[in-house]
Design a protein around this motif. Structure first.
Motif, PDB file in Angstrom:
ATOM      1  N   SER A  17      -5.465   2.877   4.011  1.00 46.24           N
ATOM      2  CA  SER A  17      -4.295   3.659   3.575  1.00 46.24           C
ATOM      3  C   SER A  17      -3.081   3.579   4.479  1.00 46.24           C
ATOM      4  O   SER A  17      -2.204   4.418   4.390  1.00 46.24           O
ATOM      5  N   THR A  18      -2.987   2.583   5.361  1.00 43.24           N
ATOM      6  CA  THR A  18      -1.842   2.554   6.268  1.00 43.24           C
ATOM      7  C   THR A  18      -1.205   1.176   6.383  1.00 43.24           C
ATOM      8  O   THR A  18      -1.865   0.151   6.251  1.00 43.24           O
ATOM      9  N   VAL A  19       0.097   1.204   6.664  1.00 42.76           N
ATOM     10  CA  VAL A  19       0.821   0.038   7.154  1.00 42.76           C
ATOM     11  C   VAL A  19       1.107   0.350   8.614  1.00 42.76           C
ATOM     12  O   VAL A  19       1.795   1.327   8.922  1.00 42.76           O
ATOM     13  N   ASP A  20       0.542  -0.469   9.501  1.00 42.73           N
ATOM     14  CA  ASP A  20       0.761  -0.260  10.931  1.00 42.73           C
ATOM     15  C   ASP A  20       1.982  -1.043  11.375  1.00 42.73           C
ATOM     16  O   ASP A  20       2.110  -2.235  11.081  1.00 42.73           O
ATOM     17  N   GLY A  54      -0.237   5.505  -0.616  1.00 49.00           N
ATOM     18  CA  GLY A  54      -0.932   6.169  -1.698  1.00 49.00           C
ATOM     19  C   GLY A  54      -2.233   5.485  -2.056  1.00 49.00           C
ATOM     20  O   GLY A  54      -3.142   6.108  -2.579  1.00 49.00           O
ATOM     21  N   GLN A  55      -2.338   4.202  -1.791  1.00 40.55           N
ATOM     22  CA  GLN A  55      -3.572   3.486  -2.086  1.00 40.55           C
ATOM     23  C   GLN A  55      -4.316   3.171  -0.789  1.00 40.55           C
ATOM     24  O   GLN A  55      -3.704   2.963   0.245  1.00 40.55           O
ATOM     25  N   GLY A 128      -1.981   5.484  -8.598  1.00 41.62           N
ATOM     26  CA  GLY A 128      -3.388   5.139  -8.695  1.00 41.62           C
ATOM     27  C   GLY A 128      -3.956   4.371  -7.531  1.00 41.62           C
ATOM     28  O   GLY A 128      -3.265   3.642  -6.837  1.00 41.62           O
ATOM     29  N   ASP A 129      -5.257   4.599  -7.335  1.00 42.07           N
ATOM     30  CA  ASP A 129      -6.012   3.893  -6.314  1.00 42.07           C
ATOM     31  C   ASP A 129      -7.444   3.788  -6.816  1.00 42.07           C
ATOM     32  O   ASP A 129      -8.103   4.815  -6.938  1.00 42.07           O
ATOM     33  N   ALA A 162       2.461  12.463  -0.503  1.00 41.53           N
ATOM     34  CA  ALA A 162       3.025  13.115   0.693  1.00 41.53           C
ATOM     35  C   ALA A 162       2.533  14.549   0.804  1.00 41.53           C
ATOM     36  O   ALA A 162       2.175  15.005   1.894  1.00 41.53           O
ATOM     37  N   ALA A 163       2.488  15.271  -0.303  1.00 40.40           N
ATOM     38  CA  ALA A 163       2.024  16.662  -0.275  1.00 40.40           C
ATOM     39  C   ALA A 163       0.575  16.722   0.189  1.00 40.40           C
ATOM     40  O   ALA A 163       0.200  17.593   0.979  1.00 40.40           O
TER      41      ALA A 163
END
Length: 168
Positions: A17-20, A54-55, A128-129, A162-163
């Motif tokens: 779930s991340t972009v580093d 989000g994915q 969606g994911d 985000a929420a």
């Protein structure tokens, strides 16, 4: 008037779930807490930041821009926009390290080590994911400019993603 100096764009494979966003170390190893913005957090030790997606696994579009000063805020086309400061120690920002390979298109050359402000924009974060083939691509714009250290700021936050991250 602020000027765009350079831009880099790439499709980035997201894992966990991340972009580093990394520098010479190519590792963003820090305990992350997205409760402040639900979008981005800077590494307290410098030379890194993390954008939460989000994915969990998949491809996202990332564009990184270097500016000479804070660009005008243009949030209309984005779900979420947040800013953080980072004490960068490298001469570049890599934003595709999670796939294990080198991607020169996914590096933004910086003037050198300095304090920078990162403004991250995200859209299509709630689609969606895993993603359906016809779902829009999740996209991020990262604007970078030299600036003194300051606290995180959320300029816009409308996504469920985000929420969810802010509530953790």
């Amino acid at each position: 008037m602020p000027s765009l100096i350079r831009r880099a764009s790439a499709q980035v494979f997201v894992d966990a779930s991340t972009v580093d966003l990394t520098g010479e170390e190519l590792v963003a190893e820090f305990e992350w807490d997205m409760t402040a913005t639900g979008l981005v957090q800077a590494d307290p030790g410098g030379d890194g930041a993390r954008v939460v997606c989000g994915q969990e696994i998949g491809d996202v579009g990332v564009t990184a821009e270097l500016w000479d000063a804070a660009p005008p805020l243009a949030a209309d086309d984005w779900q979420d926009v947040a800013e953080v400061s980072v004490a960068w120690r490298s001469a570049f920002m890599d934003f595709a390290t999670t796939d294990g390979g080198e991607n020169p298109a996914a590096q933004l050359e910086l003037p050198g080590p300095d304090d920078y402000r990162l403004r991250v924009h995200g859209r299509n974060r709630d689609d969606g994911d895993p993603r359906d083939d016809d779902a829009p691509v999740e996209e991020y714009l990262i604007q970078v400019w030299p600036a003194p250290q300051a606290g995180p700021v959320t300029a816009k936050s409308t996504s469920r993603t985000a929420a969810t991250w802010r509530a953790r």
